[in-house]
Design a protein around this motif. Structure first.
Motif, PDB file in Angstrom:
ATOM      1  N   TYR A  75       0.814  -1.216   0.000  1.00 38.47           N
ATOM      2  CA  TYR A  75       0.000   0.000   0.000  1.00 38.47           C
ATOM      3  C   TYR A  75       0.846   1.264   0.000  1.00 38.47           C
ATOM      4  CZ  TYR A  75      -4.276  -2.676   0.724  1.00 38.47           C
ATOM      5  OH  TYR A  75      -5.334  -3.525   0.555  1.00 38.47           O
ATOM      6  N   THR A  78       1.183   2.882  -3.393  1.00 38.42           N
ATOM      7  CA  THR A  78      -0.057   3.305  -4.052  1.00 38.42           C
ATOM      8  C   THR A  78      -0.477   4.679  -3.538  1.00 38.42           C
ATOM      9  OG1 THR A  78      -1.538   2.347  -2.379  1.00 38.42           O
ATOM     10  CG2 THR A  78      -0.765   0.873  -4.125  1.00 38.42           C
ATOM     11  N   ASP A  79      -1.540   5.211  -4.151  1.00 41.16           N
ATOM     12  CA  ASP A  79      -2.113   6.487  -3.705  1.00 41.16           C
ATOM     13  C   ASP A  79      -3.414   6.255  -2.945  1.00 41.16           C
ATOM     14  OD1 ASP A  79      -3.734   5.631  -5.725  1.00 41.16           O
ATOM     15  OD2 ASP A  79      -3.733   7.525  -6.842  1.00 41.16           O
ATOM     16  N   TRP A  80      -3.509   5.135  -2.258  1.00 41.76           N
ATOM     17  CA  TRP A  80      -4.736   4.770  -1.535  1.00 41.76           C
ATOM     18  C   TRP A  80      -5.093   5.850  -0.520  1.00 41.76           C
ATOM     19  CZ3 TRP A  80      -5.122   1.351   3.268  1.00 41.76           C
ATOM     20  CH2 TRP A  80      -6.459   1.004   3.520  1.00 41.76           C
ATOM     21  N   SER A  81      -6.382   6.233  -0.496  1.00 40.98           N
ATOM     22  CA  SER A  81      -6.840   7.280   0.435  1.00 40.98           C
ATOM     23  C   SER A  81      -7.226   6.712   1.791  1.00 40.98           C
ATOM     24  CB  SER A  81      -8.041   8.008  -0.171  1.00 40.98           C
ATOM     25  OG  SER A  81      -9.161   7.131  -0.281  1.00 40.98           O
ATOM     26  N   SER A  84     -11.671   4.289   0.557  1.00 39.71           N
ATOM     27  CA  SER A  84     -12.308   3.549  -0.530  1.00 39.71           C
ATOM     28  C   SER A  84     -11.445   2.342  -0.874  1.00 39.71           C
ATOM     29  CB  SER A  84     -12.498   4.438  -1.762  1.00 39.71           C
ATOM     30  OG  SER A  84     -11.245   4.800  -2.309  1.00 39.71           O
ATOM     31  N   ALA A  85     -11.990   1.475  -1.695  1.00 41.80           N
ATOM     32  CA  ALA A  85     -11.266   0.266  -2.098  1.00 41.80           C
ATOM     33  C   ALA A  85     -10.456   0.476  -3.365  1.00 41.80           C
ATOM     34  CB  ALA A  85     -12.252  -0.883  -2.304  1.00 41.80           C
ATOM     35  N   THR A  86     -10.509   1.664  -3.944  1.00 38.86           N
ATOM     36  CA  THR A  86      -9.788   1.929  -5.187  1.00 38.86           C
ATOM     37  C   THR A  86      -8.465   2.629  -4.903  1.00 38.86           C
ATOM     38  OG1 THR A  86     -10.911   4.062  -5.464  1.00 38.86           O
ATOM     39  CG2 THR A  86     -11.952   2.104  -6.442  1.00 38.86           C
ATOM     40  N   TYR A  87      -7.475   2.319  -5.696  1.00 41.55           N
ATOM     41  CA  TYR A  87      -6.170   2.957  -5.579  1.00 41.55           C
ATOM     42  C   TYR A  87      -5.404   2.752  -6.879  1.00 41.55           C
ATOM     43  CZ  TYR A  87      -4.973  -1.897  -4.492  1.00 41.55           C
ATOM     44  OH  TYR A  87      -4.859  -3.260  -4.529  1.00 41.55           O
ATOM     45  N   ASN A  88      -4.386   3.556  -7.058  1.00 44.72           N
ATOM     46  CA  ASN A  88      -3.520   3.458  -8.235  1.00 44.72           C
ATOM     47  C   ASN A  88      -2.098   3.165  -7.785  1.00 44.72           C
ATOM     48  OD1 ASN A  88      -5.577   4.204 -10.169  1.00 44.72           O
ATOM     49  ND2 ASN A  88      -5.377   6.307  -9.398  1.00 44.72           N
ATOM     50  N   GLY A 310      -1.964   5.848   1.734  1.00 43.29           N
ATOM     51  CA  GLY A 310      -0.787   5.323   1.044  1.00 43.29           C
ATOM     52  C   GLY A 310       0.488   6.013   1.500  1.00 43.29           C
TER      53      GLY A 310
END
Length: 341
Positions: A75, A78-81, A84-88, A310
């Motif tokens: 993690y 990534t750019d996980w906030s 939410s379950a979405t990240y890049n 992230g």
């Protein structure tokens, strides 16, 4: 020759490597007879018992300890906030951002300062008080050394901060450092040191030193009890021999007590270093916002307030590496030959 001997004695031929590998996963009662009488199976049987005995604990450790570390490192890329379950996937962008983050460098500097000074001060005070409690009293009849009168009561007093929650300790000391009605400013005024009074103990450059003082105060009692237990295990005959040779208290401490309790001191140093790195509760409760940061409090700020999970995870990975390097260095640099007594 060997085949002829086996045929004469009725022994089974050696098992193949494949059969041995399969037998490793079979209970003994289901092991083929051909494998059971192979000499290599005896050693395999020993390792099989150890492996199966440790399989469940290792699996639990991998699932609940190693797996979160691996996930945290993932993690951090990534750019996980965190909301939410979405990240890049961003690669090492978070670590590059850390390198250029002035607030993170300030928090890292504060954590390293606590890591260096907190164990040094706390363990020095713990050793001093423990030695005085166990060997600082007057010499009594038929005793080489003796503690001070009421040493058991003093140990309870020293240990009392450990009974309190760290949150309660932070609240109490926040009131003590209060610039308006705090006990510190009021006490300085009573003894005529009005020039030492501060308008904001916890909001400026003094904040890190105030946190350091509370950190040492809250843990010194634990080490007094720990070192007292280690010192009480040293045979009295050693002290008697040193006193016959004319050794004083200082010589006795540095030549006998300190070397014979070194293993306990090294373990305590590592434990206190980890506590110093984990000063989140003290800083988050006692210090006002933006007064100062350490790595855990900056991680909390980025993860909860700014929703940058992230980036916060990358900070956590750095904290893990700092803790790991510190522990390994202390284990290697503090290694000495074990003294038996």
């Amino acid at each position: 020759m060997e085949a002829h001997q086996r045929e004469r004695t009725g022994a089974s031929p050696p098992a193949s490597t494949t059969l041995l590998a399969v037998a490793f996963f079979l209970p003994p009662r289901f092991t083929p007879e051909r494998v059971r009488y192979d000499r290599r199976y005896r050693k395999l049987d020993q390792y099989r018992f150890i492996s199966w005995f440790l399989a469940a604990p290792l699996l639990i450790y991998a699932l609940f300890v190693i797996s979160p570390f691996v996930q945290a490192f993932f993690y951090s890329l990534t750019d996980w906030s965190g909301n939410s379950a979405t990240y890049n996937f961003t690669g090492f962008d978070n670590y590059e951002r850390l390198w250029n983050d002035d607030k993170f460098r300030e928090a890292l500097g504060n954590s390293v300062l606590l890591l260096v000074l907190a164990p040094l001060i706390t363990l020095a005070l713990g050793l001093f008080f423990a030695f005085m409690l166990n060997a600082g009293g007057r010499h009594r009849k038929n005793q080489a050394i003796s503690g001070v009168f009421g040493s058991s009561f003093y140990k309870i007093v020293y240990f009392f901060p450990q009974v309190l929650s760290i949150a309660i300790v932070a609240v109490i000391w926040a009131r003590i450092y209060s610039p308006r009605s705090g006990a510190l400013n009021e006490g300085l005024g009573v003894v005529g040191l009005d020039s030492w009074r501060q308008e904001d103990w916890l909001g400026g450059d003094l904040a890190i030193w105030c946190v350091l003082a509370v950190l040492c105060w809250s843990f010194v009692g634990f080490y007094v009890v720990l070192f007292s237990a280690a010192m009480s295990a040293i045979p009295r005959e050693i002290y008697e021999a040193s006193l016959l040779d004319g050794a004083g208290r200082a010589t006795t401490f540095f030549r006998i007590t300190f070397p014979l309790t070194w293993e306990t001191i090294r373990t305590g140093w590592i434990y206190m270093g980890i506590q110093a790195l984990d000063a989140f509760a003290l800083v988050n409760i006692m210090v006002p916002e933006h007064g100062m940061d350490v790595i855990p409090s900056y991680l909390y700020e980025k993860a909860i307030r700014d929703a940058q999970a992230g980036y916060a995870t990358a900070i956590g990975v750095v904290l893990f590496l700092v803790t790991l390097v510190f522990s390994v260095l202390m284990m290697r640099l503090g290694r000495r030959d074990r003294i038996e007594f």
